[in-house]
Design an enzyme around this catalytic site. Structure first.
Site, short mmCIF file in Angstrom:
data_model
loop_
_atom_site.label_atom_id
_atom_site.label_comp_id
_atom_site.label_asym_id
_atom_site.label_seq_id
_atom_site.Cartn_x
_atom_site.Cartn_y
_atom_site.Cartn_z
N GLY A 287 0.82 -1.22 0.00
CA GLY A 287 0.00 0.00 0.00
C GLY A 287 0.85 1.26 0.00
O GLY A 287 0.51 2.26 -0.65
N HIS B 129 -2.27 -7.59 2.36
CA HIS B 129 -2.20 -8.20 3.70
C HIS B 129 -3.30 -7.71 4.64
O HIS B 129 -3.43 -8.21 5.76
CB HIS B 129 -0.80 -8.05 4.31
N GLN C 38 -7.82 0.10 3.97
CA GLN C 38 -8.60 -0.54 5.06
C GLN C 38 -10.00 -0.98 4.65
O GLN C 38 -10.73 -1.48 5.50
CB GLN C 38 -8.70 0.44 6.25
N CYS D 212 2.83 0.78 12.07
CA CYS D 212 4.00 1.45 11.50
C CYS D 212 4.56 2.52 12.42
O CYS D 212 5.65 3.03 12.19
CB CYS D 212 3.66 2.07 10.15
N SER E 178 -3.82 -2.92 -0.31
CA SER E 178 -2.70 -3.73 0.17
C SER E 178 -3.24 -5.11 0.54
O SER E 178 -4.17 -5.21 1.34
CB SER E 178 -2.07 -3.06 1.39
N1 PLP Z 1 -2.61 2.97 4.26
C1 PLP Z 1 -3.31 2.55 5.32
C2 PLP Z 1 -4.60 3.23 5.66
C3 PLP Z 1 -2.83 1.50 6.10
O1 PLP Z 1 -3.52 1.09 7.17
C4 PLP Z 1 -1.60 0.89 5.76
C5 PLP Z 1 -1.04 -0.20 6.58
O2 PLP Z 1 -1.20 -0.23 7.78
C6 PLP Z 1 -0.92 1.36 4.62
C7 PLP Z 1 -1.45 2.40 3.91
C8 PLP Z 1 0.38 0.77 4.20
O3 PLP Z 1 0.21 -0.47 3.60
P1 PLP Z 1 1.46 -1.47 3.48
O4 PLP Z 1 1.73 -1.99 4.82
O5 PLP Z 1 1.02 -2.51 2.52
O6 PLP Z 1 2.58 -0.65 2.93
#
Ligand code: PLP
Length: 419
Positions: free
Chosen positions: A75, A203, A181, A327, A201
């Site tokens: 993502g 996962h 999400q 993150c 994304s």
């Molecule tokens: N955007 C949102 C709203 C997310 O919750 C996340 C992951 O937690 C991401 C982007 C990033 O996705 P990825 O972990 O695949 O880079």
């Protein structure tokens, strides 16, 4: 590595269990069909067929043409790619996003600012909602793209993306939404939404990590972010992650099937968990609007405790939850999402996110409701933040809210002057 002991997993916004059906679909492409999909011989070409089948499956999930789907690594890459492409193809240097985006946008915006681009981070209201008038005011002649998430990963609050996209269209500005999400929870129809770009994304929908997609609306100019070979019709270099792509395709089919379950059974579980916490544990409050909100997310502030301590004690009894985005775990700062909503910093530090999924059961919710209250009580008994300390004004929540309202009013007055 041994399989973990029984866990009570309430962190589905961080990542999701890979569905057994997805694992089964992937294994042949790790074990037997490991050819390169770009190879001319049939051992590679047959793999290519499965990549294209997966593209059709994810396209069906978002109601797009398969040609509008570009596979990425995640993502984060999808978000970065959309913004990067808009800046390159328009030659403009201003980006509009919000203060509550995932770090995939917030930190990419900061990276751009250091290189001379301008980024507007729109503030949000105290319930986490977005004022469209404020968005309208922020769009300028030099705006390349508006990038606004569809559903917030910390609070579950949903933004009105159809209206955001319509506004962008009326101003001739590209529109991207981070829909990471939403699969399995909201019906995704890119044509109805009217966006130019959309990120997913895998996962987050019971497929593996390391695979995502970027929807690019037909006839939208595109400049690749990962530059290399001619894979993905020249939109993203790099040999395709075949097994992951096949898994993503299978998961997309499952996500369409689970939409009604997420919105009925999972929503009921979430509501039971949240209502019980709010009504049985004193000094708790929900962060963010009750609706419109993802059916699986509950973000609750427990006053007078630190969320990190709550999470540690929950972990000891096998419960996985989180204090915000995975993150940003480990950061001592309170959540930037809750901060942008004007939540008092102490309250933000005591906030825990429970995000449910299709594998959660009633018994698991009972288990959390059994273990959580004594954990909160135990921590409050020893907490220096407890109001038993008479001169403790750390919880001036009314003051924090008043300051947030004041900040918004000042920002509004400045917008009027600027207009
Ligand atoms: N955007 C949102 C709203 C997310 O919750 C996340 C992951 O937690 C991401 C982007 C990033 O996705 P990825 O972990 O695949 O880079």
């Amino acid at each position: 590595m041994n399989a973990p002991a029984k866990i009570y997993y309430f962190d589905n916004n961080a990542t999701t269990r890979v569905a057994p059906e997805v694992v089964d679909a992937m294994v042949p492409f790790l074990r037997d069909f490991w050819g390169n999909p770009s190879s001319a011989y049939s051992f590679g070409a047959q793999v290519h067929t499965h990549v294209e089948q997966a593209r059709e499956q994810v396209a069906a999930l978002i109601h797009s043409d398969p040609k509008e789907v570009t596979f990425t690594s995640c993502g984060t890459e999808s978000n970065n790619s959309a913004i990067h492409s808009a800046l390159v193809t328009t030659g403009k240097r201003h980006v509009v996003t919000t203060a509550v985006e995932h770090s995939a946008n917030i930190n990419f915006g900061e990276f751009l600012q250091k290189r001379g681009y301008e980024v507007t981070y729109l503030p949000v209201e105290s319930d986490g909602s977005l004022d469209l008038h404020r968005l309208e005011q922020a769009i300028r002649p030099d705006t390349a793209i508006v990038s606004v998430m569809w559903a917030n990963n910390e609070t579950g609050v949903i933004f009105p993306i159809e209206e955001v996209a319509a506004l962008c269209r009326s101003k001739g500005v590209l529109c991207h939404t981070d829909a990471v999400q939403t699969p399995g929870k909201l019906k995704i129809d890119v044509q109805q939404l009217g966006v130019d770009f959309l990120s997913l994304s895998a996962h987050k929908l019971h497929a593996p990590k390391g695979i995502g997609l970027l929807y690019v609306k037909r006839r939208t100019k595109f400049s690749p972010y990962v530059i290399g070979g001619h894979q993905e019709r020249g939109r993203r270099g790099g040999t395709e992650s075949v097994a992951n792509i096949v898994g993503f395709g299978r998961a997309a089919v499952l996500a369409m099937d689970s939409l009604s379950e997420e919105n009925s059974r999972v929503r009921a579980l979430r509501d039971r968990l949240e209502n019980h916490i709010l009504s049985h544990i004193p000094n708790t409050v929900r962060n963010g609007a009750k609706e419109p909100r993802l059916p699986n997310t509950a973000n609750v502030a427990f006053d007078f405790v630190e969320a990190e301590a709550v999470l540690m004690l929950l972990d000891q009894v096998g419960i996985c939850a989180s204090s915000g985005s995975a993150c940003t775990t480990g950061s001592l700062d309170p959540s930037h999402v809750l901060t942008a909503m004007g939540v008092n910093p102490m309250r933000a530090r005591g906030s825990v996110r429970f995000s449910l999924g299709i594998y959660n059961t009633d018994e698991e919710v009972d288990y959390v409701l059994k273990h959580l209250p004594p954990i909160i009580q135990k921590l409050r008994d020893i907490s220096p933040l407890n109001p038993a300390h008479p001169d403790n004004d750390a919880y001036d929540t009314a003051g924090a809210r008043a300051k947030h309202e004041q900040d918004l009013a000042i920002a509004k007055a400045e917008e009027v002057v600027a207009a």
